[in-house]
Design a protein around this motif. Structure first.
Motif, PDB file in Angstrom:
ATOM      1  N   ALA A  94       0.921  -1.219  -0.012  1.00 38.88           N
ATOM      2  CA  ALA A  94      -0.003   0.040   0.003  1.00 38.88           C
ATOM      3  C   ALA A  94       0.894   1.219  -0.020  1.00 38.88           C
ATOM      4  O   ALA A  94       0.532   2.411  -0.345  1.00 38.88           O
ATOM      5  CB  ALA A  94      -0.892   0.080   1.282  1.00 38.88           C
ATOM      6  N   SER A  95       2.060   1.255   0.316  1.00 40.04           N
ATOM      7  CA  SER A  95       3.135   2.164   0.577  1.00 40.04           C
ATOM      8  C   SER A  95       3.374   2.837  -0.850  1.00 40.04           C
ATOM      9  O   SER A  95       3.805   3.869  -0.970  1.00 40.04           O
ATOM     10  CB  SER A  95       4.187   2.178   1.241  1.00 40.04           C
ATOM     11  N   ARG A  96       3.313   1.951  -2.060  1.00 40.55           N
ATOM     12  CA  ARG A  96       3.698   2.346  -3.196  1.00 40.55           C
ATOM     13  C   ARG A  96       2.491   3.292  -3.981  1.00 40.55           C
ATOM     14  O   ARG A  96       1.149   3.066  -3.668  1.00 40.55           O
ATOM     15  CB  ARG A  96       3.825   1.076  -4.142  1.00 40.55           C
ATOM     16  N   PRO A  97       2.993   4.113  -4.919  1.00 43.41           N
ATOM     17  CA  PRO A  97       1.802   5.207  -5.548  1.00 43.41           C
ATOM     18  C   PRO A  97       0.894   4.132  -6.327  1.00 43.41           C
ATOM     19  O   PRO A  97       1.171   3.188  -6.898  1.00 43.41           O
ATOM     20  CB  PRO A  97       2.797   5.980  -6.355  1.00 43.41           C
ATOM     21  N   SER A  98      -0.288   4.620  -6.338  1.00 46.77           N
ATOM     22  CA  SER A  98      -1.168   3.825  -7.282  1.00 46.77           C
ATOM     23  C   SER A  98      -0.955   4.193  -8.549  1.00 46.77           C
ATOM     24  O   SER A  98      -0.688   5.164  -9.042  1.00 46.77           O
ATOM     25  CB  SER A  98      -2.670   4.679  -6.871  1.00 46.77           C
ATOM     26  N   ILE A  99      -1.086   3.004  -9.407  1.00 48.19           N
ATOM     27  CA  ILE A  99      -0.833   3.006 -10.920  1.00 48.19           C
ATOM     28  C   ILE A  99      -2.387   2.190 -11.458  1.00 48.19           C
ATOM     29  O   ILE A  99      -2.049   0.929 -11.435  1.00 48.19           O
ATOM     30  CB  ILE A  99       0.517   2.263 -11.313  1.00 48.19           C
ATOM     31  N   PRO A 100      -3.191   2.874 -11.663  1.00 51.28           N
ATOM     32  CA  PRO A 100      -4.526   2.269 -12.223  1.00 51.28           C
ATOM     33  C   PRO A 100      -4.562   1.693 -13.553  1.00 51.28           C
ATOM     34  O   PRO A 100      -5.221   0.871 -13.847  1.00 51.28           O
ATOM     35  CB  PRO A 100      -5.587   3.146 -11.735  1.00 51.28           C
ATOM     36  N   ASP A 101      -3.717   2.507 -14.384  1.00 47.10           N
ATOM     37  CA  ASP A 101      -3.786   2.155 -15.788  1.00 47.10           C
ATOM     38  C   ASP A 101      -2.190   2.221 -16.546  1.00 47.10           C
ATOM     39  O   ASP A 101      -1.505   2.573 -15.855  1.00 47.10           O
ATOM     40  CB  ASP A 101      -4.854   3.032 -16.485  1.00 47.10           C
ATOM     41  N   ARG A 102      -2.401   2.056 -17.801  1.00 44.86           N
ATOM     42  CA  ARG A 102      -1.035   2.077 -18.392  1.00 44.86           C
ATOM     43  C   ARG A 102      -0.735   3.395 -18.824  1.00 44.86           C
ATOM     44  O   ARG A 102       0.571   3.583 -18.922  1.00 44.86           O
ATOM     45  CB  ARG A 102      -1.323   1.352 -20.243  1.00 44.86           C
ATOM     46  N   ALA A 103      -1.634   4.438 -18.867  1.00 41.21           N
ATOM     47  CA  ALA A 103      -1.086   5.735 -18.926  1.00 41.21           C
ATOM     48  C   ALA A 103      -0.381   6.143 -17.876  1.00 41.21           C
ATOM     49  O   ALA A 103       0.707   6.974 -17.830  1.00 41.21           O
ATOM     50  CB  ALA A 103      -2.433   6.757 -19.293  1.00 41.21           C
ATOM     51  N   THR A 104      -0.782   5.889 -16.411  1.00 40.77           N
ATOM     52  CA  THR A 104      -0.246   6.148 -15.290  1.00 40.77           C
ATOM     53  C   THR A 104       1.057   5.600 -15.325  1.00 40.77           C
ATOM     54  O   THR A 104       2.120   6.171 -14.733  1.00 40.77           O
ATOM     55  CB  THR A 104      -1.066   6.034 -13.959  1.00 40.77           C
ATOM     56  N   GLY A 105       1.098   4.268 -15.525  1.00 37.82           N
ATOM     57  CA  GLY A 105       2.355   3.401 -15.523  1.00 37.82           C
ATOM     58  C   GLY A 105       3.388   4.055 -16.657  1.00 37.82           C
ATOM     59  O   GLY A 105       4.619   4.389 -16.188  1.00 37.82           O
ATOM     60  N   GLU A 106       3.174   4.416 -17.918  1.00 40.98           N
ATOM     61  CA  GLU A 106       3.912   5.139 -18.831  1.00 40.98           C
ATOM     62  C   GLU A 106       4.415   6.603 -18.247  1.00 40.98           C
ATOM     63  O   GLU A 106       5.698   6.927 -18.562  1.00 40.98           O
ATOM     64  CB  GLU A 106       3.341   5.453 -20.089  1.00 40.98           C
ATOM     65  N   SER A 107       3.710   7.342 -17.400  1.00 39.96           N
ATOM     66  CA  SER A 107       4.162   8.537 -17.006  1.00 39.96           C
ATOM     67  C   SER A 107       5.088   8.284 -15.876  1.00 39.96           C
ATOM     68  O   SER A 107       6.339   9.031 -15.878  1.00 39.96           O
ATOM     69  CB  SER A 107       2.855   9.039 -16.239  1.00 39.96           C
ATOM     70  N   PHE A 108       4.967   7.369 -14.794  1.00 38.84           N
ATOM     71  CA  PHE A 108       5.982   6.847 -13.783  1.00 38.84           C
ATOM     72  C   PHE A 108       7.298   6.689 -14.639  1.00 38.84           C
ATOM     73  O   PHE A 108       8.311   6.889 -14.246  1.00 38.84           O
ATOM     74  CB  PHE A 108       5.552   5.767 -12.863  1.00 38.84           C
ATOM     75  N   CYS A 109       7.211   5.950 -15.737  1.00 39.59           N
ATOM     76  CA  CYS A 109       8.177   5.401 -16.442  1.00 39.59           C
ATOM     77  C   CYS A 109       9.286   6.681 -17.302  1.00 39.59           C
ATOM     78  O   CYS A 109      10.441   6.534 -16.974  1.00 39.59           O
ATOM     79  CB  CYS A 109       7.905   4.239 -17.496  1.00 39.59           C
ATOM     80  N   ALA A 110       8.258   7.459 -17.729  1.00 41.79           N
ATOM     81  CA  ALA A 110       8.813   8.771 -18.159  1.00 41.79           C
ATOM     82  C   ALA A 110       9.656   9.543 -16.823  1.00 41.79           C
ATOM     83  O   ALA A 110      10.892  10.186 -17.333  1.00 41.79           O
ATOM     84  CB  ALA A 110       7.817   9.524 -18.870  1.00 41.79           C
ATOM     85  N   LYS A 111       8.963   9.421 -15.772  1.00 40.54           N
ATOM     86  CA  LYS A 111       9.998  10.085 -14.659  1.00 40.54           C
ATOM     87  C   LYS A 111      11.087   9.483 -14.371  1.00 40.54           C
ATOM     88  O   LYS A 111      12.220  10.229 -14.086  1.00 40.54           O
ATOM     89  CB  LYS A 111       8.827  10.124 -13.476  1.00 40.54           C
ATOM     90  N   LEU A 112      11.149   8.277 -14.674  1.00 38.52           N
ATOM     91  CA  LEU A 112      12.363   7.459 -14.046  1.00 38.52           C
ATOM     92  C   LEU A 112      13.555   7.761 -15.143  1.00 38.52           C
ATOM     93  O   LEU A 112      14.396   7.624 -14.929  1.00 38.52           O
ATOM     94  CB  LEU A 112      11.997   5.897 -13.998  1.00 38.52           C
ATOM     95  N   ASN A 113      12.994   7.812 -16.454  1.00 41.50           N
ATOM     96  CA  ASN A 113      14.031   8.069 -17.518  1.00 41.50           C
ATOM     97  C   ASN A 113      14.294   9.585 -17.219  1.00 41.50           C
ATOM     98  O   ASN A 113      15.548   9.739 -17.618  1.00 41.50           O
ATOM     99  CB  ASN A 113      13.186   7.837 -18.797  1.00 41.50           C
ATOM    100  N   ASP A 114      13.403  10.576 -16.825  1.00 42.13           N
ATOM    101  CA  ASP A 114      13.850  12.065 -16.737  1.00 42.13           C
ATOM    102  C   ASP A 114      14.872  11.933 -15.529  1.00 42.13           C
ATOM    103  O   ASP A 114      16.119  12.738 -15.670  1.00 42.13           O
ATOM    104  CB  ASP A 114      13.034  12.731 -16.356  1.00 42.13           C
ATOM    105  N   HIS A 115      15.011  11.227 -14.594  1.00 44.09           N
ATOM    106  CA  HIS A 115      16.068  11.163 -13.562  1.00 44.09           C
ATOM    107  C   HIS A 115      17.009  10.169 -13.848  1.00 44.09           C
ATOM    108  O   HIS A 115      17.851  10.043 -12.845  1.00 44.09           O
ATOM    109  CB  HIS A 115      15.278  10.839 -12.175  1.00 44.09           C
ATOM    110  N   SER A 116      17.200   9.644 -14.854  1.00 40.52           N
ATOM    111  CA  SER A 116      18.174   8.830 -15.335  1.00 40.52           C
ATOM    112  C   SER A 116      18.562   7.680 -14.568  1.00 40.52           C
ATOM    113  O   SER A 116      19.403   6.972 -14.711  1.00 40.52           O
ATOM    114  CB  SER A 116      19.463   9.769 -15.313  1.00 40.52           C
ATOM    115  N   PHE A 117      17.278   6.937 -14.196  1.00 38.40           N
ATOM    116  CA  PHE A 117      17.232   5.650 -13.757  1.00 38.40           C
ATOM    117  C   PHE A 117      17.548   4.747 -14.655  1.00 38.40           C
ATOM    118  O   PHE A 117      18.288   3.604 -14.662  1.00 38.40           O
ATOM    119  CB  PHE A 117      16.065   5.347 -12.872  1.00 38.40           C
ATOM    120  N   PHE A 118      17.102   4.945 -15.880  1.00 40.13           N
ATOM    121  CA  PHE A 118      17.567   4.003 -16.914  1.00 40.13           C
ATOM    122  C   PHE A 118      17.601   5.123 -18.193  1.00 40.13           C
ATOM    123  O   PHE A 118      17.033   5.915 -18.323  1.00 40.13           O
ATOM    124  CB  PHE A 118      16.575   3.049 -17.193  1.00 40.13           C
ATOM    125  N   LEU A 119      18.253   4.586 -19.438  1.00 34.76           N
ATOM    126  CA  LEU A 119      18.454   5.527 -20.339  1.00 34.76           C
ATOM    127  C   LEU A 119      17.879   4.712 -21.759  1.00 34.76           C
ATOM    128  O   LEU A 119      18.055   3.578 -21.885  1.00 34.76           O
ATOM    129  CB  LEU A 119      19.883   5.770 -20.436  1.00 34.76           C
TER     130      LEU A 119
END
Length: 235
Positions: free
Chosen positions: A59-84
């Motif tokens: 429950a401590s993880r942020p809610s990701i109800p759909d693919r659009a939200t998941g893609e948004s979080f992946c974009a943030k990870l890319n913006d912070h250079s977690f993966f390139l």
């Protein structure tokens, strides 16, 4: 390649730790980027991992109800250079960094983030302490050395009993197979993926032959090759 985590939002770091863990079941491949071995994956596989049930259990993880939200979080990870974002030629493991970053489900990404290190640190400290304890065994007090001696004898005895049990149930299976033609097992769940107590329940079981059923394709369902609500990773 250094990764600065000081200015990373907590929810983004939580998602990164999940994707980097084995719990996410993210489909990972090994490649070579700038002469260094790296793990890489396809963008849509990361989104699939965020939509699976294991992610929702915490429950401590942020809610990701759909693919659009998941893609948004992946974009943030890319913006912070977690993966390139990288370019992967067909049938090759040599990767090339893409100048223009950004998240796309069909693109490939190489991990820069190594994941949470506190577990590895604890394991390292534990191994070091056990090694030091073993080296200093002659300096242990006499009662402790005697206790460890009898404890080791007890563990060896349990292992011996288990091996005898395995051999006995195998011989019993052979006798029953030759005599009755059926497969009978003493403690049928002994090697099943269950708890210690459940491994010895039931005491006896007959292995029934399973009838083969032909799977009808196209007659039932929409014929798209999917079943249930599971999220599968394809190429």
């Amino acid at each position: 390649m250094a990764l600065d985590l000081k200015n990373v939002p907590k929810d983004v770091l939580v998602v990164a730790d999940y994707l980097r863990s084995s719990e996410s079941q993210l489909k990972i491949r090994s490649g070579v980027l700038n002469g260094r071995r790296v793990d890489f994956f396809k963008g849509k596989h990361a989104v699939n991992a965020l939509l699976r049930e294991p992610y929702k259990k915490n429950a401590s993880r942020p809610s990701i109800p759909d693919r659009a939200t998941g893609e948004s979080f992946c974009a943030k990870l890319n913006d912070h250079s977690f993966f390139l974002k990288v370019d992967k030629p067909p049938k090759q493991k040599n990767l090339a960094l893409v100048p223009t970053q950004g998240f796309s489900p069909d693109a490939y990404y190489a991990w820069v983030y190594e994941g949470s290190t506190w577990k590895n640190s604890l394991i390292g400290v534990g191994v070091l302490l056990i090694t030091l304890a073993g080296v200093m065994f002659p300096l242990w007090p006499a009662p402790m050395r005697v206790g460890v001696y009898y404890l080791s004898l007890g563990l060896l005895g349990l292992m011996g009993v288990f091996m005898v049990l395995v051999l006995f149930r195998f011989l019993l299976w052979i006798v029953l197979k030759l005599a009755t033609g059926r497969d009978g097992w003493l403690f049928p769940n002994l090697f099943a993926d269950v708890g210690i107590v459940d491994s010895f329940i039931p005491t006896w079981g007959w292995e029934e032959k399973k009838s083969k059923k032909k799977k009808r394709i196209g007659s039932d369902g929409d014929g798209d090759g999917t079943a249930g609500s599971g999220i599968a990773d394809d190429e």
